[in-house]
Design a protein around this motif. Sequence first.
Motif, PDB file in Angstrom:
ATOM      1  N   THR A   1      13.247  11.249  24.699  1.00  0.00           N
ATOM      2  CA  THR A   1      13.752  10.863  23.225  1.00  0.00           C
ATOM      3  C   THR A   1      12.612  11.456  22.352  1.00  0.00           C
ATOM      4  N   CYS A   2      13.008  12.247  21.421  1.00  0.00           N
ATOM      5  CA  CYS A   2      12.128  12.977  20.458  1.00  0.00           C
ATOM      6  C   CYS A   2      12.417  12.344  18.858  1.00  0.00           C
ATOM      7  N   SER A   3      11.469  12.159  18.221  1.00  0.00           N
ATOM      8  CA  SER A   3      11.527  11.708  16.875  1.00  0.00           C
ATOM      9  C   SER A   3      10.642  12.669  15.840  1.00  0.00           C
TER      10      SER A   3
ATOM     11  N   ASN B   1      13.945   9.782   9.647  1.00  0.00           N
ATOM     12  CA  ASN B   1      13.581   9.922  10.771  1.00  0.00           C
ATOM     13  C   ASN B   1      14.745  10.241  11.452  1.00  0.00           C
ATOM     14  N   VAL B   2      14.698  11.346  12.596  1.00  0.00           N
ATOM     15  CA  VAL B   2      15.860  12.023  13.119  1.00  0.00           C
ATOM     16  C   VAL B   2      15.481  11.692  14.514  1.00  0.00           C
ATOM     17  N   LEU B   3      16.241  11.048  15.454  1.00  0.00           N
ATOM     18  CA  LEU B   3      16.203  11.083  16.882  1.00  0.00           C
ATOM     19  C   LEU B   3      16.996  11.592  17.584  1.00  0.00           C
ATOM     20  N   VAL B   4      16.389  12.291  18.660  1.00  0.00           N
ATOM     21  CA  VAL B   4      17.214  13.105  19.374  1.00  0.00           C
ATOM     22  C   VAL B   4      16.969  12.756  20.921  1.00  0.00           C
ATOM     23  N   GLU B   5      18.223  12.845  21.734  1.00  0.00           N
ATOM     24  CA  GLU B   5      17.814  12.625  23.302  1.00  0.00           C
ATOM     25  C   GLU B   5      18.172  13.962  24.017  1.00  0.00           C
TER      26      GLU B   5
END
Length: 629
Positions: free
Chosen positions: A431-433, A449-453
């Motif tokens: 998980t990246c933010s 804030n954008v979250l990416v899995e």
Amino acid sequence: MSNLTFGERLALIRAAKNPIAAAISKEEQTPADSIYKFGDIVLNEQQARAPELALQGKSFVLTGAAGTGKTTTQAAVVQALESTGSFKKHNFKYIGEADSIAIVAFTKVAVRNIQKALKKNPATEKYAKHCMTIHSLLEFCPEVVERVNEDGETYETRMFMPQRTAENPLTITHLVIEEASMVGLDLWKLLYAALLHGVQIIYLGDINQLPPVFGKSVMSYALCKLPVIELTHVYRQALDNPIIANAHKILNGEMISSSTDGRFTIVSGKSKFKVGQERMALALNDMMFKSFEIGDYNEHTDIILIPYNKQAMGTTEMNKKIASWLGFKRGAMVYQVKAGFSTWWLAVGDKVLVEKRAMWITNITENPKYMGGATASPGVYSREGVPLSAVNVDFDAPASEDSMALAEYENFSLEDVEEDATKRAASHIITCSTANPLEEDYDPNDPDNVLVELSSSGEFRNEVFQFGYCMSIHKAQGSEWRKVYIFLHYDHAAFLNRELMYTAITRAREEVVLCGKEDLIAAAISRQKIAGIGLDEKIAYFNGGALTDLDDIPVVKLSLETLASTVHSGATENHIEEAIAAEELLIAAEIAEDIRTVEKPKFVFGAKQLEAEVEKPKPKFVFGNKASV
């Protein structure tokens, strides 16, 4: 008329052509010296064209090198539009109902820079809250979507999708895109779809930089299809900044130098020996560690730029070195992540680049869908997978005498996998933010804030995923950091040129440390890639030549009235369907009395002549008196 001076006659001619421009009080004829008071903002003649076009409702491109006042001009545009009552209201998700202007950028860092600029002027301070990432404007949210694999099996995955679409459009009337060269076509198509017809769009960027390396950007098309304002006058106060002064020396083909205030430092060895990449990489890694220890290097706000990715002095290897000692110093638990034929050693808190966006790893968990071999237990490892301990690690040790003697850095203390493999599940879900979890003011609920899995092997390919401490200069185009370190080696010589050097040093906001031999730097500055100094040559270089799909990529969303009129005036094949649909929408709206078409007033010098009923006239914006020079 015969008794009028030349300047007075010229003013009358200009007035007949453009009453807004005629409102400017002008005495001097040189664009660089002509200064106008625009509310609380002082503009030169080049800059003054921007609010003129904005008040005419035109979309356009604003470009210029560092120090030419793009940010000041942007603030003047916002102030002009507000003063004439051009804004309506839009309900933003994160700031509520507010004036219908959005000022967006691709990265969060760029957004913060715009906010700082707007806050400097009382007239535009309130619009700092209108600055946001494109993802925030489009209200990206996580959604569970269904996908079908090669075997026809349906599976669910979590993706971030825009909530603002053609079915749920934005009602903004004005859109400013900062660093538009960073906005790729995929994201632009999502943004374009969510806009209503008739939105005014202003694109900002610097075409003196390298062209985008990730593919075509919307800026390339805007440069070819819209009016372009190029700012060329550099202000003296800007040249007091050694970064900007050296940037313009580079554009003029002149050699650069270190500054006495320490804001621009060239670290160049005196040895006649050409040091190999491996030795120089070790020496520079040690220099970076020492800089970190004394507080000169901050991995969250600073960047290391290198011409390319491969070999010992490339970004890939330097990233691993930096990540290893940063992780060790903070006691990070490192996970072995297997992704197809690639293996990564990652930890929570690592700075990474995901699809050219700076992010931080916030969580690492095992992937239940992973069917590959076992991975190592989490522990203290280098990013090459070598176990580390207090016994075999001595980051405090200085560089070897041999490598440092050869490098002679006197300022040392300063500072493709196969297709099937990409579809397999990775061993872990990362998980990246875009928000850094290691910072004190970290807020997981930050609207920007954008979250990416990341969970499949293809998402860990070097093309789309890498550590974020070192970056190629091409990928840095359009971004900005507090401090920039630039590493050059003789093996990079074939890749170096004037535009690359300009791009590299103008990524710094406060300080530059340039590591390389002076003859190598001089050779790079002397090699110019742009064919000439004119705007046409710059645009051609920035676009990489002609754009074969120019008609396929729209850069403005015309009003329904304008679109409908093209049905009867010979619309091109690409736009005939859109024009017919626009006409049908207008007819349906008029029948339902949902809208009333009102023709805008036409300007006539000396007065406003109305050819149709006006609902409510907007206050006329007039440039102020000429400021004292």
